[in-house]
Scaffold this motif. Structure first.
Motif, PDB file in Angstrom:
ATOM      1  N   MET A   1       0.830  -1.215   0.000  1.00  0.00           N
ATOM      2  CA  MET A   1       0.000   0.000   0.000  1.00  0.00           C
ATOM      3  C   MET A   1       0.864   1.264   0.000  1.00  0.00           C
ATOM      4  O   MET A   1       0.409   2.332  -0.355  1.00  0.00           O
ATOM      5  CB  MET A   1      -0.927  -0.005   1.222  1.00  0.00           C
ATOM      6  N   TRP A   2       2.126   1.104   0.344  1.00  0.00           N
ATOM      7  CA  TRP A   2       2.946   2.307   0.545  1.00  0.00           C
ATOM      8  C   TRP A   2       3.099   3.126  -0.730  1.00  0.00           C
ATOM      9  O   TRP A   2       3.102   4.358  -0.693  1.00  0.00           O
ATOM     10  CB  TRP A   2       4.328   1.926   1.105  1.00  0.00           C
ATOM     11  N   LEU A   3       3.206   2.457  -1.896  1.00  0.00           N
ATOM     12  CA  LEU A   3       3.390   3.182  -3.153  1.00  0.00           C
ATOM     13  C   LEU A   3       2.127   3.930  -3.542  1.00  0.00           C
ATOM     14  O   LEU A   3       2.179   5.100  -3.955  1.00  0.00           O
ATOM     15  CB  LEU A   3       3.796   2.204  -4.265  1.00  0.00           C
ATOM     16  N   LEU A   4       0.983   3.279  -3.400  1.00  0.00           N
ATOM     17  CA  LEU A   4      -0.288   3.941  -3.687  1.00  0.00           C
ATOM     18  C   LEU A   4      -0.527   5.070  -2.690  1.00  0.00           C
ATOM     19  O   LEU A   4      -1.010   6.145  -3.052  1.00  0.00           O
ATOM     20  CB  LEU A   4      -1.435   2.929  -3.626  1.00  0.00           C
ATOM     21  N   ASP A   5      -0.179   4.829  -1.440  1.00  0.00           N
ATOM     22  CA  ASP A   5      -0.320   5.846  -0.399  1.00  0.00           C
ATOM     23  C   ASP A   5       0.527   7.078  -0.731  1.00  0.00           C
ATOM     24  O   ASP A   5       0.073   8.225  -0.592  1.00  0.00           O
ATOM     25  CB  ASP A   5       0.107   5.247   0.942  1.00  0.00           C
ATOM     26  N   LYS A   6       1.724   6.854  -1.203  1.00  0.00           N
ATOM     27  CA  LYS A   6       2.615   7.963  -1.561  1.00  0.00           C
ATOM     28  C   LYS A   6       2.032   8.789  -2.699  1.00  0.00           C
ATOM     29  O   LYS A   6       2.057  10.029  -2.666  1.00  0.00           O
ATOM     30  CB  LYS A   6       3.978   7.393  -1.953  1.00  0.00           C
ATOM     31  N   PHE A   7       1.490   8.104  -3.697  1.00  0.00           N
ATOM     32  CA  PHE A   7       0.904   8.798  -4.847  1.00  0.00           C
ATOM     33  C   PHE A   7      -0.314   9.619  -4.430  1.00  0.00           C
ATOM     34  O   PHE A   7      -0.443  10.799  -4.787  1.00  0.00           O
ATOM     35  CB  PHE A   7       0.504   7.784  -5.920  1.00  0.00           C
ATOM     36  N   LEU A   8      -1.227   9.013  -3.673  1.00  0.00           N
ATOM     37  CA  LEU A   8      -2.455   9.709  -3.289  1.00  0.00           C
ATOM     38  C   LEU A   8      -2.163  10.876  -2.337  1.00  0.00           C
ATOM     39  O   LEU A   8      -2.827  11.909  -2.405  1.00  0.00           O
ATOM     40  CB  LEU A   8      -3.433   8.730  -2.643  1.00  0.00           C
ATOM     41  N   ALA A   9      -1.190  10.720  -1.471  1.00  0.00           N
ATOM     42  CA  ALA A   9      -0.829  11.811  -0.551  1.00  0.00           C
ATOM     43  C   ALA A   9      -0.357  13.037  -1.327  1.00  0.00           C
ATOM     44  O   ALA A   9      -0.615  14.189  -0.941  1.00  0.00           O
ATOM     45  CB  ALA A   9       0.252  11.346   0.414  1.00  0.00           C
ATOM     46  N   LYS A  10       0.333  12.799  -2.425  1.00  0.00           N
ATOM     47  CA  LYS A  10       0.819  13.896  -3.259  1.00  0.00           C
ATOM     48  C   LYS A  10      -0.293  14.450  -4.142  1.00  0.00           C
ATOM     49  O   LYS A  10      -0.363  15.663  -4.403  1.00  0.00           O
ATOM     50  CB  LYS A  10       1.966  13.397  -4.130  1.00  0.00           C
ATOM     51  N   ALA A  11      -1.196  13.593  -4.597  1.00  0.00           N
ATOM     52  CA  ALA A  11      -2.186  13.990  -5.603  1.00  0.00           C
ATOM     53  C   ALA A  11      -3.392  14.727  -5.040  1.00  0.00           C
ATOM     54  O   ALA A  11      -3.860  15.701  -5.633  1.00  0.00           O
ATOM     55  CB  ALA A  11      -2.663  12.752  -6.368  1.00  0.00           C
ATOM     56  N   ILE A  12      -3.920  14.276  -3.904  1.00  0.00           N
ATOM     57  CA  ILE A  12      -5.212  14.791  -3.433  1.00  0.00           C
ATOM     58  C   ILE A  12      -5.023  16.061  -2.616  1.00  0.00           C
ATOM     59  O   ILE A  12      -4.480  16.031  -1.505  1.00  0.00           O
ATOM     60  CB  ILE A  12      -5.957  13.730  -2.589  1.00  0.00           C
ATOM     61  N   ASN A  13      -5.473  17.185  -3.155  1.00  0.00           N
ATOM     62  CA  ASN A  13      -5.407  18.436  -2.409  1.00  0.00           C
ATOM     63  C   ASN A  13      -6.724  19.198  -2.444  1.00  0.00           C
ATOM     64  O   ASN A  13      -6.834  20.266  -1.858  1.00  0.00           O
ATOM     65  CB  ASN A  13      -4.268  19.326  -2.938  1.00  0.00           C
ATOM     66  N   THR A  14      -7.721  18.673  -3.140  1.00  0.00           N
ATOM     67  CA  THR A  14      -9.054  19.274  -3.169  1.00  0.00           C
ATOM     68  C   THR A  14     -10.059  18.201  -2.783  1.00  0.00           C
ATOM     69  O   THR A  14     -10.128  17.153  -3.432  1.00  0.00           O
ATOM     70  CB  THR A  14      -9.398  19.807  -4.574  1.00  0.00           C
TER      71      THR A  14
END
Length: 435
Positions: A1-14
């Motif tokens: 999950m860490w790779l997906l978690d890293k991507f979503l943490a960077k992507a979701i801001n709205t």
């Protein structure tokens, strides 16, 4: 999950996204900011392999996870909401956010896409059958009454799909300068390459009494087209053949290709423009409508190539213009149809959801989810991505069309005043009564 978690943490801001992994662990991204009508969007990963599959294969993984039931979306949201939410957020990151990482993987993707775009006659027919030879009933359930499987033209976003598709045909006929048919001492001869289910061919004959030859590679499409022409009593003037456009012979006053160039393949563009130039009369007009890139050339995403349009490629404008110039074509008009397809796909999605049970019975739950993801993914590409629809008018002689563009607006307005679309989608009983 860490790779997906890293991507979503960077992507979701709205807005806010909540992901519950297969083991019950909860991950939260973004903040509630009032942008989501029903609060945070909740998704669940039901398989231990889901997160890694999505992160490892970003262009295919999410779609397959949803299709296989590894990813679910909590009500009141659905997969369309998830796709639009994530892509709206990742839009600021650019295409690199979802492209394959690393030079070797990028090169491999491009090479595979290029090879997939080589559509020799046998392969082209096989690809067409994969895409368009699905059960007739499927298309009846989500398309308009005329089975237009291309972008509708929303002059008003409040218009019905049926109205927008009728307006699309009027727009196309006007751009083809079909009005000249009224001045000719014989029926105008039209070639419709990739004729679909025959709607445009029938429309042109209805309003201009022209002779039309429609060609396509999906047997059931051509069978349906012939049935339509026979039922309308125009089979002597509107003919359909199961054949590759490369085998067409003769001379035509007009050539139309709507939703065709996406299936030709870039390696075959020279052949397409050379052969159509040979078929068109000296002062004829060719019209092309296709999905397109608003930026430079690229390659088709792996999901679409694998599941929906094998051999397909969405061209950049530069690819269309530079290739056509080599074979004597002159481009007289280019229109970028922005956002129209996103509204079309949204309506197709809604109609698919309305017929969930029947589509699942026709195929299975995996197919239904695959179709939903395809429609939602395509919508986001035209709504949040860089895809548009290109409409181009080609001639070999600049005298083939009037000097100013009023001919398009005047003729499309005249055509729109002639008929209104059926409203059977609103009341199926009306259709039963008509039949």
């Amino acid at each position: 999950m860490w790779l997906l978690d890293k991507f979503l943490a960077k992507a979701i801001n709205t807005g806010k996204l909540i992901v519950t992994d297969h083991d019950g662990k909860v991950y939260e991204y973004g903040e509630e900011d009032g942008s989501q009508e029903h609060g945070p969007l909740n998704i669940r990963l039901t398989n231990a392999k889901a997160a890694a599959h999505i992160a490892k294969y970003p262009q295919v993984g999410a779609g397959e996870a949803f299709m296989w039931g590894w990813l679910t979306v909590d009500e009141p949201y659905d997969i369309r909401d998830m796709v639009l939410f994530v892509t709206m957020n990742t839009k600021r990151l650019g295409d690199e956010a979802i492209k394959p990482k690393g030079p070797l993987r990028k090169a491999a993707q491009k090479a595979i896409a290029k090879l997939d775009g080589i559509n020799l006659k046998g392969k082209a027919r096989k690809n067409a059958e994969h895409t368009y030879n699905l059960t007739r009933r499927l298309y009846e359930l989500f398309l308009d009454e005329d089975r237009q499987y291309t972008m509708a033209y929303y002059r008003d976003t409040a218009n019905s799909l049926e109205k927008a598709q009728l307006d699309k045909k009027a727009h196309i006929a006007a751009k083809m300068y079909m009005a000249e048919a009224r001045e000719m001492d014989r029926p105008m001869r039209v070639l419709d390459i990739g004729c679909g289910w025959g709607g445009l061919a029938m429309y042109l004959n209805k309003h201009y009494d022209c002779e039309v030859l429609g060609v396509a590679l999906a047997p059931d499409q051509i069978a349906f087209c012939k049935e339509r022409a026979e039922a309308a009593g125009v089979a002597d003037k509107v003919k359909f053949k199961l054949m590759d456009y490369r085998d067409v012979e003769g001379e035509f006053d007009r050539i139309s290709s709507v939703g065709l160039l996406e299936h030709v393949g870039t390696v075959h563009y020279p052949q397409f423009f050379e052969h159509t130039a040979r078929l068109l009369a000296p002062k004829g007009v060719m019209f092309s409508h296709c999905c397109g890139r608003a930026g430079p050339p690229g390659f088709t995403d792996a999901w679409t190539r694998k599941y929906i349009f094998p051999g397909g490629y969405i061209p950049a404008l530069s690819e269309l213009v530079t290739q056509s110039e080599k074979y004597g074509w002159q481009v007289m008009d280019v229109e970028a149809m922005r956002f129209h397809y996103s509204h079309t796909l949204e309506e197709w999605y809604k109609r698919t959801v309305m017929h969930r049970e029947e589509i699942t019975d026709l195929y299975d739950a995996n197919f239904y989810r695959m179709w939903l993801f395809y429609l939602a993914g395509a919508e986001q590409s035209f709504r949040h991505g860089t895809l548009v629809n290109w409409q181009l008018i080609y001639v070999k002689d600049r005298e083939a069309i009037p000097m100013t563009g009023e001919f398009v607006f005047e003729e499309s307005e005249r055509l729109r005043a002639l008929e209104e679309p059926p409203q059977w989608h609103l009341d199926p009983a009306l259709k039963e009564a008509a039949e």
